[in-house]
Design a protein around this motif. Structure first.
Motif, PDB file in Angstrom:
ATOM      1  N   CYS A   8      68.608 -94.999 -20.201  1.00 40.84           N
ATOM      2  CA  CYS A   8      69.235 -94.749 -18.896  1.00 40.84           C
ATOM      3  C   CYS A   8      69.773 -93.330 -18.789  1.00 40.84           C
ATOM      4  CB  CYS A   8      70.359 -95.758 -18.660  1.00 40.84           C
ATOM      5  SG  CYS A   8      69.801 -97.457 -18.670  1.00 40.84           S
ATOM      6  N   TYR A  76      82.292-107.463 -16.923  1.00 44.16           N
ATOM      7  CA  TYR A  76      81.140-107.875 -16.110  1.00 44.16           C
ATOM      8  C   TYR A  76      81.042-107.076 -14.811  1.00 44.16           C
ATOM      9  CZ  TYR A  76      78.088-110.720 -13.210  1.00 44.16           C
ATOM     10  OH  TYR A  76      77.091-111.144 -12.381  1.00 44.16           O
ATOM     11  N   GLY A  79      82.295-102.842 -16.098  1.00 40.58           N
ATOM     12  CA  GLY A  79      81.881-102.209 -17.341  1.00 40.58           C
ATOM     13  C   GLY A  79      83.032-101.507 -18.037  1.00 40.58           C
ATOM     14  N   LYS A  80      84.246-101.797 -17.595  1.00 41.86           N
ATOM     15  CA  LYS A  80      85.434-101.179 -18.182  1.00 41.86           C
ATOM     16  C   LYS A  80      86.665-102.000 -17.818  1.00 41.86           C
ATOM     17  CE  LYS A  80      84.919 -97.893 -14.628  1.00 41.86           C
ATOM     18  NZ  LYS A  80      84.708 -96.514 -14.385  1.00 41.86           N
ATOM     19  N   LYS A  90      83.774 -95.979 -20.231  1.00 38.45           N
ATOM     20  CA  LYS A  90      83.205 -97.283 -19.901  1.00 38.45           C
ATOM     21  C   LYS A  90      82.431 -97.828 -21.090  1.00 38.45           C
ATOM     22  CE  LYS A  90      79.639 -97.790 -17.224  1.00 38.45           C
ATOM     23  NZ  LYS A  90      78.809 -97.846 -16.034  1.00 38.45           N
ATOM     24  N   ILE A  92      79.011 -99.706 -22.515  1.00 37.36           N
ATOM     25  CA  ILE A  92      77.601 -99.990 -22.248  1.00 37.36           C
ATOM     26  C   ILE A  92      77.001-100.665 -23.472  1.00 37.36           C
ATOM     27  CG2 ILE A  92      77.318 -98.078 -20.620  1.00 37.36           C
ATOM     28  CD1 ILE A  92      75.983 -96.483 -22.905  1.00 37.36           C
ATOM     29  N   ARG A  93      75.836-101.239 -23.296  1.00 34.79           N
ATOM     30  CA  ARG A  93      75.129-101.804 -24.447  1.00 34.79           C
ATOM     31  C   ARG A  93      74.603-100.670 -25.319  1.00 34.79           C
ATOM     32  NH1 ARG A  93      71.176-105.853 -21.462  1.00 34.79           N
ATOM     33  NH2 ARG A  93      69.820-104.257 -22.291  1.00 34.79           N
ATOM     34  N   GLU A  98      73.534-101.339 -18.742  1.00 36.47           N
ATOM     35  CA  GLU A  98      74.821-101.890 -18.302  1.00 36.47           C
ATOM     36  C   GLU A  98      75.154-103.128 -19.122  1.00 36.47           C
ATOM     37  OE1 GLU A  98      76.969-100.626 -15.964  1.00 36.47           O
ATOM     38  OE2 GLU A  98      75.633 -98.911 -15.931  1.00 36.47           O
ATOM     39  N   LEU A  99      76.428-103.446 -19.194  1.00 36.21           N
ATOM     40  CA  LEU A  99      76.909-104.536 -20.035  1.00 36.21           C
ATOM     41  C   LEU A  99      76.431-105.901 -19.551  1.00 36.21           C
ATOM     42  CD1 LEU A  99      78.585-104.575 -22.588  1.00 36.21           C
ATOM     43  CD2 LEU A  99      80.611-104.822 -21.200  1.00 36.21           C
ATOM     44  N   THR A 169      77.810-102.923 -28.465  1.00 40.69           N
ATOM     45  CA  THR A 169      78.208-102.039 -27.376  1.00 40.69           C
ATOM     46  C   THR A 169      78.651-100.672 -27.892  1.00 40.69           C
ATOM     47  OG1 THR A 169      80.491-102.891 -27.475  1.00 40.69           O
ATOM     48  CG2 THR A 169      78.985-103.944 -25.915  1.00 40.69           C
ATOM     49  N   ASN A 174      82.754 -91.960 -18.820  1.00 43.54           N
ATOM     50  CA  ASN A 174      82.237 -92.498 -17.563  1.00 43.54           C
ATOM     51  C   ASN A 174      81.315 -91.474 -16.918  1.00 43.54           C
ATOM     52  OD1 ASN A 174      81.952 -94.432 -15.641  1.00 43.54           O
ATOM     53  ND2 ASN A 174      83.930 -94.066 -14.672  1.00 43.54           N
TER      54      ASN A 174
END
Length: 175
Positions: A8, A76, A79-80, A90, A92-93, A98-99, A169, A174
């Motif tokens: 990403c 969810y 993301g933070k 934030k 992330i995976r 996104e998570l 994660t 951010n």
């Protein structure tokens, strides 16, 4: 500050200072949740004397799933957490995505593993005077795991704590 490439785009890992500040802000949020539950647990039995006193403990233990819900919903939807938003970081995976719900649930669950020791230990300490040693052990183990996780975060190349590893994660600036 490490620059990483993912599917990403590129992102920078969050600094240790930002993560520590975020942890303290989130701890304040958890304390507010506990205080709200304690206030309800005291107020409701006082206003309704026919209710048994164990209603108080229902509210005390209600703070545990509410704390988990705080983390799950924040992860969810945003993301933070509020702590992360305070310092513009934030979650992330590890693959940069996104998570999502599954990642948020796994991260909230893995955080809960060492956060749960505090309300359980303090509850035992308060209710069972004779269980001082057991309560102290629960509190010390919980604090020890949290402290070890913080140390691990300091020496890990990607600044990942235990719960980051368990949930797969990364904490990034951010973007």
């Amino acid at each position: 500050m490490s620059n990483l490439e993912g599917p990403c785009g590129s992102y920078n890992l969050a600094t240790l200072g930002a993560r520590v500040i975020a942890i303290f802000v989130d701890l304040l949020c958890l304390i507010l949740i506990l205080l709200l539950c304690l206030a309800l647990g005291v107020a409701i039995p006082l206003t309704s004397p026919e209710l048994p006193f164990f209603v108080f403990w229902i509210f005390v233990f209600l703070s545990i799933p509410l704390a988990g819900l705080y983390f799950l919903l924040c992860f969810y939807f945003f993301g933070k957490t509020l702590g992360c938003a305070t310092v513009s970081i934030k979650i992330i995976r590890s693959d940069g995505a996104e998570l999502g719900f599954g990642g948020g649930f796994l991260r909230a669950f893995s955080l809960g593993i060492y956060i749960l020791g505090f309300p359980i230990g303090f509850s035992f300490l308060w209710v069972f005077d004779s269980m001082l040693l057991a309560s102290s052990v629960v509190l010390l183990v919980s604090m020890g795991i949290g402290f070890a996780s913080m140390l691990f975060m300091c020496i890990d190349r990607q600044h990942r704590a235990f719960h980051d590893r368990m949930a797969g994660t990364l904490v990034v600036e951010n973007f």
